[in-house]
Enzyme design. Structure first.
Site, PDB file in Angstrom:
ATOM      1  N   ASP A 277       0.678  -1.586   0.168  1.00 23.26           N
ATOM      2  CA  ASP A 277       0.303   0.139   0.368  1.00 23.26           C
ATOM      3  C   ASP A 277       0.782   1.403   0.105  1.00 23.26           C
ATOM      4  O   ASP A 277       2.509   0.712   0.234  1.00 23.26           O
ATOM      5  CB  ASP A 277      -1.286   0.077   1.263  1.00 23.26           C
TER       6      ASP A 277
HETATM    7  C1  BGC Z   1      -4.868   3.171   0.135  1.00 19.06           C
HETATM    8  C2  BGC Z   1      -5.087   1.846  -1.171  1.00 19.06           C
HETATM    9  C3  BGC Z   1      -5.564   2.779  -1.963  1.00 19.06           C
HETATM   10  C4  BGC Z   1      -3.376   3.550  -1.819  1.00 19.06           C
HETATM   11  C5  BGC Z   1      -3.489   4.015  -3.856  1.00 19.06           C
HETATM   12  C6  BGC Z   1      -3.830   4.158  -0.344  1.00 19.06           C
HETATM   13  O1  BGC Z   1      -3.675   5.170   0.659  1.00 19.06           O
HETATM   14  O2  BGC Z   1      -4.700   2.856   1.051  1.00 19.06           O
HETATM   15  O3  BGC Z   1      -6.165   1.328  -0.515  1.00 19.06           O
HETATM   16  O4  BGC Z   1      -5.661   2.197  -2.673  1.00 19.06           O
HETATM   17  O5  BGC Z   1      -3.739   4.470  -1.444  1.00 19.06           O
HETATM   18  O6  BGC Z   1      -4.449   5.414  -4.535  1.00 19.06           O
END
Ligand code: BGC
Length: 732
Positions: A277
């Site tokens: 993530d």
């Molecule tokens: C979130 C993810 C997301 C990623 C990219 C993160 O802060 O937890 O779910 O896909 O950002 O934007």
């Protein structure tokens, strides 16, 4: 040869060709270039919001082969230019892939996922995701970070809006439909994109519902409740899995080899790409299991992470780590091979500019896309109460009051590239549905959710002139989603006050509840004639609500998260275990499992939702009383629409396992069917249950059948069911 077999042979040949091409390519790559495939760069610091990142020279890094993919870039010219640099100016010309959080729509925005799950309509969802994929793929995107298949039980967590609720079986079915729609069996297709299931794993169990917080669940819970939607996604062929921000057994998921290697890769057989993530790699320093970027890279690479999103520990440190310890060379080779394989499967080696060429072509918000979004929105709403108020006659004198009366701020969080100007407000939708006698008062709502009380006088005067008051209240559209956990699960004080003041006029009133999570609706349940949970529905919001209020469509959504009666009950979910001292309503005493100041029951249980029809359930039948693993059980039920409206009913089948080696939930969903019923229609609904459906994880985490009795329930929600019993004989 049968068609499927021919296709299978071709598929195998493709896989074989891809494997050898990847091997050839790897031989030509330097270590640095391989590590480059493991970096997903944000295009620019200004485009993104996040805790930390280095403001790097992305274009320079692409030229030297140090970037494998790009996050959250949407401008087609910029996408094209970066791809050109990768293909024409890097040594090996390896294309980039472009990923974006297209959670529920690119330009045509569908309802928030929690709402979508309330439709229980997997076919419609698959169709919807094809549209979403088409709009995205033709905008130069190759991967979406969706679906989020985290099991959730705590509405304080803002991200429940992205989830499919509290049930692992429903969550699996919904997750699979997203994947089928996005990937269409082959995401090299022009109109398909790769999907990514997230967040592996346990993120939905954040303590206190506070985002990014600690998680402490047992291995058994992990396997029994949190893992099934991921397992289903892997079996559906999902391209990618994203790790989660939380720890499991003290180790952050992104650096947790037990989770990523032992469970995801070895046990579930996932051979695709695992991506971190957003900076969840470098955050392991805050988790205090790494001192610096070098340790971050070591631990995450050892856990078999393939792509680091935004964090730069891999590109900064992995080369040196490999020099010191050649064991890491193999890990890098495997990770780079998986990323390259993904790019082959995306078709990028055949056409790196896939989806980037038809600039200007009108592919967004086509009428047929809007129609699908409208249908999904209609099916996502949940009618929670109706004392003969809805549907409304089109001539009814309506006072439409509140922050969502005539607002286009109905996209909600994670709304792709959706624009408010393309949304239909409630007022517009009511007019489109033919309501001709509406007065409205739009009250603005910022993120503090405080209404301007100076407008209350006008609201009351308007309400007093009307036959019916529609109160359009809710959360601010950005007070839901990531980073929006709440401790108070109520409408803001001023919205409640508005409702209470108008209530004194003794008018017929309906609440239209625009929220991204279950709120406490007890006062509204007591005081409104009707309560319609409308969530955030996206582009077609107003039209869909208009169609429901006018009766053109009957509401048919059913809750996928229980709505608590009060905050202290949280978490309250239907598939809980029994206790040693269950509450017996006929014999309530101090020493049983209960609260002294509240019932244990939610206000609205899982699976609950009304229609304009009146659905009666009768004649639940099992075709046998005993079954073995070789048998399948046929469960049938008769449903009748005795009301004066057509309806669509979601018939639900639950099991209760009586005596087994581990304690199992009081009820577990194992099947559901959406059935259309004209007035007075009678339908027989048939389910088949096999031994596979009765399996569970035992104490040793094996997925098994055991002998024992099962109660089989069928009904309109997890509370109101008919029941029969079957004896399951597992002779092994
Ligand atoms: C979130 C993810 C997301 C990623 C990219 C993160 O802060 O937890 O779910 O896909 O950002 O934007």
């Amino acid at each position: 040869m049968r068609k499927e077999i021919v296709e299978q042979v071709i598929k195998n040949r493709d896989d074989f060709t891809i494997k050898s091409e990847v091997e050839n390519l790897l031989k030509q790559m330097t270590l640095k270039e391989k590590i480059g495939q493991m970096y997903q760069a944000p295009y620019s610091a200004t485009e993104l919001v996040g805790p930390t990142w280095n403001n790097l020279d992305t274009e320079g890094l692409i030229k030297e082969g140090s970037v494998g993919s790009i996050l959250s870039l949407s401008d087609l010219d910029s996408i094209y230019n970066l791809q050109k640099i990768a293909v024409e100016e890097s040594r090996l010309g390896i294309p980039l892939f472009f990923a974006y959080d297209i959670i529920r729509g690119y330009k045509t925005i569908f309802p928030i996922p929690l709402a979508i799950s309330s439709s229980w309509d997997t076919d419609l969802l698959e169709e919807s995701c094809k549209i979403i994929a088409k709009e995205s793929a033709n905008s130069g995107l190759h991967m979406t970070f969706s679906p989020m298949v985290d099991l959730v039980r705590d509405p304080r967590w803002g991200r429940v809006m992205e989830s499919h609720g509290e049930d692992p079986y429903l969550g699996s079915e919904i997750g699979k439909a997203y994947i089928r729609g996005f990937q269409q069996g082959d995401f090299s297709k022009r109109d398909a994109i790769a999907a990514c299931i997230k967040h592996f794993i346990g993120y939905g169990a954040s303590e206190g519902g506070r985002d990014y917080n600690n998680v402490d669940i047992s291995r058994h819970s992990l396997f029994q409740y949190y893992l099934p939607p991921f397992k289903a996604g892997v079996l559906e062929g999902v391209a990618s899995v994203m790790t989660s921000f939380n720890v499991f057994e003290g180790i952050p998921a992104t650096a947790n080899r037990y989770l990523l290697k032992d469970i995801l890769r070895d046990k579930l057989g996932f051979d695709g790409v695992i991506i971190s993530d957003y900076t969840s790699t470098t955050e392991i320093i805050n988790h205090k299991i790494a001192a610096d970027f070098k340790e971050v890279a070591q631990k995450c690479s050892h856990a078999t992470l393939d792509i680091e999103m935004v964090g730069t520990s891999f590109i900064d440190e992995l080369e040196a780590i490999c020099d010191e310890n050649p064991e890491y060379l193999e890990l890098v080779d495997q990770a780079a091979a998986r990323v390259l394989t993904l790019k082959y499967k995306m078709g990028l080696f055949d056409d790196p500019y896939k989806g980037m060429k038809d600039k200007g072509e009108k592919l967004y918000l086509l009428p047929e896309y809007r129609e699908k979004a409208r249908e999904m929105s209609e099916k996502s709403m949940v009618l929670l109460k109706n004392e003969s108020l809805l549907p409304l006659n089109r001539e009814t004198k309506i006072a439409l009051i509140g922050p969502y009366a005539d607002s286009k701020n109905v996209l909600g969080f994670w709304n792709g590239l959706g624009e408010e100007k393309d949304c239909i407000s409630l007022l517009e939708g009511l007019k489109n549905a033919g309501f001709s006698n509406i007065e409205h008062l739009q009250m603005e709502l910022d993120q503090s959710e405080v209404l301007d009380e100076k407008l209350f006088g006008e609201a009351l005067t308007m309400a007093s002139r009307a036959d019916v008051v529609l109160l359009a209240l809710g959360e601010h559209q950005f007070n839901i989603g990531e980073g929006a956990s709440r401790t108070l699960l109520e409408f803001s004080e001023s919205q409640k006050k508005l409702a209470q003041e108008i209530k004194k006029l003794d008018k017929k009133m309906a609440l239209l509840s625009f929220t991204g999570r279950p709120l406490i609706l007890d006062w509204f349940h007591e005081n409104m004639d009707a309560v319609l949970q409308v969530w955030f529905l996206g582009s077609e919001s107003g039209n869909a609500i208009g169609n429901i209020l006018s009766g053109k469509k009957s509401p048919s959504g059913k809750l996928t998260m229980s709505f608590p009666q009060n905050q202290g009950q949280i978490p309250v979910y239907y598939n809980c275990l029994n206790t040693g001292r269950p509450l017996d309503r006929n014999n309530v005493h101090r020493f049983c499992s209960r609260y002294i100041d509240s019932s244990n029951e939610p206000l609205y249980p899982f699976g609950y939702g009304l229609t304009y029809g009146e659905i009666e359930y009768e004649k639940l039948k099992l075709d046998k009383r005993e079954m073995t693993p070789e048998d399948s059980l046929e469960v049938s039920i008769q449903i009748k629409n005795t009301g004066s409206h057509e309806a669509e009913e979601i018939v639900q089948l639950y099991i209760e396992a009586e005596t087994f080696s581990v304690s199992r939930p009081l009820k577990e969903l194992k099947g559901f069917k959406r059935v259309k019923l004209k007035k007075n229609a009678v339908e027989k609904v048939i389910f088949k249950l096999t031994a596979e459906d009765l399996k569970f994880h035992n104490r040793d985490l094996e997925y098994v059948n055991e002998s024992g009795k099962y109660k089989i329930y069928v009904g309109k929600n997890s509370r109101d069911t008919l029941v029969e019993t079957i004896d399951f004989k597992n002779f092994i």
